[in-house]
Design an enzyme around this catalytic site. Sequence first.
Site, PDB file in Angstrom:
ATOM      1  N   HIS A 139       0.859  -1.192   0.000  1.00 30.15           N
ATOM      2  CA  HIS A 139       0.000   0.000   0.000  1.00 30.15           C
ATOM      3  C   HIS A 139       0.887   1.230   0.000  1.00 30.15           C
ATOM      4  O   HIS A 139       1.297   1.725   1.053  1.00 30.15           O
ATOM      5  CB  HIS A 139      -0.930  -0.025   1.222  1.00 30.15           C
ATOM      6  CG  HIS A 139      -1.885   1.131   1.294  1.00 30.15           C
ATOM      7  ND1 HIS A 139      -2.991   1.126   2.129  1.00 30.15           N
ATOM      8  CD2 HIS A 139      -1.920   2.328   0.646  1.00 30.15           C
ATOM      9  CE1 HIS A 139      -3.640   2.274   1.999  1.00 30.15           C
ATOM     10  NE2 HIS A 139      -2.998   3.029   1.110  1.00 30.15           N
ATOM     11  N   HIS A 168       1.272   4.890  -2.654  1.00 30.34           N
ATOM     12  CA  HIS A 168       0.864   5.628  -3.863  1.00 30.34           C
ATOM     13  C   HIS A 168       2.126   6.242  -4.435  1.00 30.34           C
ATOM     14  O   HIS A 168       2.784   7.042  -3.739  1.00 30.34           O
ATOM     15  CB  HIS A 168      -0.140   6.713  -3.500  1.00 30.34           C
ATOM     16  CG  HIS A 168      -1.352   6.173  -2.789  1.00 30.34           C
ATOM     17  ND1 HIS A 168      -2.550   5.965  -3.425  1.00 30.34           N
ATOM     18  CD2 HIS A 168      -1.527   5.774  -1.499  1.00 30.34           C
ATOM     19  CE1 HIS A 168      -3.420   5.462  -2.551  1.00 30.34           C
ATOM     20  NE2 HIS A 168      -2.828   5.333  -1.380  1.00 30.34           N
ATOM     21  N   HIS A 228      -9.465   1.065  -1.022  1.00 30.57           N
ATOM     22  CA  HIS A 228      -9.379   1.750   0.264  1.00 30.57           C
ATOM     23  C   HIS A 228     -10.776   1.712   0.893  1.00 30.57           C
ATOM     24  O   HIS A 228     -11.772   2.049   0.227  1.00 30.57           O
ATOM     25  CB  HIS A 228      -8.995   3.212   0.081  1.00 30.57           C
ATOM     26  CG  HIS A 228      -7.546   3.456  -0.220  1.00 30.57           C
ATOM     27  ND1 HIS A 228      -6.877   2.815  -1.219  1.00 30.57           N
ATOM     28  CD2 HIS A 228      -6.652   4.302   0.371  1.00 30.57           C
ATOM     29  CE1 HIS A 228      -5.618   3.259  -1.240  1.00 30.57           C
ATOM     30  NE2 HIS A 228      -5.455   4.164  -0.293  1.00 30.57           N
ATOM     31  N   GLU A 232     -10.867   3.823   6.248  1.00 28.37           N
ATOM     32  CA  GLU A 232      -9.811   4.737   6.698  1.00 28.37           C
ATOM     33  C   GLU A 232     -10.524   5.846   7.475  1.00 28.37           C
ATOM     34  O   GLU A 232     -10.435   5.919   8.694  1.00 28.37           O
ATOM     35  CB  GLU A 232      -9.024   5.297   5.506  1.00 28.37           C
ATOM     36  CG  GLU A 232      -7.923   6.293   5.893  1.00 28.37           C
ATOM     37  CD  GLU A 232      -7.237   6.958   4.680  1.00 28.37           C
ATOM     38  OE1 GLU A 232      -7.780   6.881   3.556  1.00 28.37           O
ATOM     39  OE2 GLU A 232      -6.171   7.581   4.890  1.00 28.37           O
ATOM     40  N   ASP A 281       2.044   4.152   2.572  1.00 25.11           N
ATOM     41  CA  ASP A 281       0.984   4.980   1.968  1.00 25.11           C
ATOM     42  C   ASP A 281       1.567   6.080   1.073  1.00 25.11           C
ATOM     43  O   ASP A 281       1.651   5.898  -0.136  1.00 25.11           O
ATOM     44  CB  ASP A 281       0.067   5.557   3.057  1.00 25.11           C
ATOM     45  CG  ASP A 281      -1.355   5.824   2.560  1.00 25.11           C
ATOM     46  OD1 ASP A 281      -1.651   5.482   1.402  1.00 25.11           O
ATOM     47  OD2 ASP A 281      -2.167   6.366   3.330  1.00 25.11           O
ATOM     48  N   ASP A 282       1.933   7.211   1.655  1.00 24.50           N
ATOM     49  CA  ASP A 282       2.496   8.338   0.890  1.00 24.50           C
ATOM     50  C   ASP A 282       3.751   8.804   1.626  1.00 24.50           C
ATOM     51  O   ASP A 282       3.742   9.812   2.342  1.00 24.50           O
ATOM     52  CB  ASP A 282       1.463   9.469   0.807  1.00 24.50           C
ATOM     53  CG  ASP A 282       0.215   9.023   0.085  1.00 24.50           C
ATOM     54  OD1 ASP A 282       0.244   8.941  -1.151  1.00 24.50           O
ATOM     55  OD2 ASP A 282      -0.779   8.705   0.766  1.00 24.50           O
TER      56      ASP A 282
HETATM   57  N1  HPA Z   1      -6.314   7.592   1.202  1.00 25.92           N
HETATM   58  C1  HPA Z   1      -7.050   7.830   0.109  1.00 25.92           C
HETATM   59  N2  HPA Z   1      -6.534   8.222  -1.038  1.00 25.92           N
HETATM   60  C2  HPA Z   1      -5.221   8.411  -1.117  1.00 25.92           C
HETATM   61  C3  HPA Z   1      -4.415   8.202  -0.031  1.00 25.92           C
HETATM   62  C4  HPA Z   1      -4.993   7.760   1.190  1.00 25.92           C
HETATM   63  O1  HPA Z   1      -4.335   7.547   2.228  1.00 25.92           O
HETATM   64  N3  HPA Z   1      -3.158   8.477  -0.446  1.00 25.92           N
HETATM   65  C5  HPA Z   1      -3.215   8.829  -1.730  1.00 25.92           C
HETATM   66  N4  HPA Z   1      -4.476   8.796  -2.158  1.00 25.92           N
HETATM   67 ZN    ZN Z   2      -3.585   4.862   0.461  1.00 26.97          ZN
END
Ligand code: HPA
Ligand code: ZN
Length: 338
Positions: free
Chosen positions: A20, A22, A200, A203, A281-282
């Site tokens: 996971h 991006h 997703h 969250e 994640d990012d």
């Molecule tokens: N959640 C939803 N969309 C996203 C995320 C995330 O953590 N990171 C990049 N796009």
């Molecule tokens: Zn994500």
Amino acid sequence: MKSTTQNIQNIRDIPKAELHMHIEGSLEPELIFTLAMRNNVTLPYASVEALRAAYAFTNLQSFLDIYYAGASVLLKEQDFYDMAMAYLERAHFDNVIHTEMFFDPQTHTERGVAIDVVINGLHRACVDAKQKWGINAVLILCFLRHLSEESAIETLQAALPYRDKFIGVGLDSSEVGHPPEKFARVFAMSKAAGLRLVAHAGEEGPPAYIWQALDVLGVERIDHGVRCLEDEKLVARLAKDRIPLTVCPLSNLKLRVTPDLRQHPLKKMLDAGLCATINSDDPAYFGGYMNTNWEATFAALNLTATDAVTLARNSFEAAFVDEVTRAGYLARLATCYD
Ligand code: HPA
Ligand code: ZN
């Protein structure tokens, strides 16, 4: 490996899969400025420091606004290649031996960048990284859930000529108000094309979105999914079916899904028998790559060496690979705790 895994060397010793992340979220401020200069793009920030100072998020949307602005510097195939190579080198450094990278084609096609530019640049990086560092990297195309299902279908159709360059589809962007069921048809079409399915869910959105991702979209993994703990029946279902959850602790902290890492639900998820994994994640936006996520989480939750092996094993169990490859990964893991 020692009986507790709280120091950096030990975490780095463990081979692991990242499931996971991006790729647009791996764009570091320095690379954003380099690409902006290379492509004559004007940024609304005067310097790398000013951009980094804007990374004070209060929720998912406040992050997404900056994340999409950062991606505006990506125009040419080489830009996508350079971004992915920078991440893959970093992931290799963290002993990530397999990674499944999300990419958001609509973020780029909406700005007039052709989808083949995006896919070819990212895919060329996957090929070169395998050759250079031995890391196995594959791509998962994500649909932006704040856009319409028609736009997602157009994106899928535009991407299908490059079907051999990505392995699956996912669903990301603003969750609340955009339930998985909005994308039922495009996920059915993706499945018919032989693509693997993830989304997703849970969250910021409620457990009902996780149920929908499973039962309406038919996903094989849930990205985040931390809110599943609010629904006992859902936890039982996720445990029974061994549905993996790709958890991102530093993301949850930065976007205030959890107020404090010491209260992060990962330990409870493991204790409930869920197939949970740790991911970044990012990483350029949330304060760290894979091992930084592992180290911070292990320190905050007092996780042990046994948890480390469980988390690494879960990551390989959850990876979209053939059984021979999976057995090879598990054998590599076994060499570090025998
Ligand atoms: N959640 C939803 N969309 C996203 C995320 C995330 O953590 N990171 C990049 N796009
Ligand atoms: Zn994500």
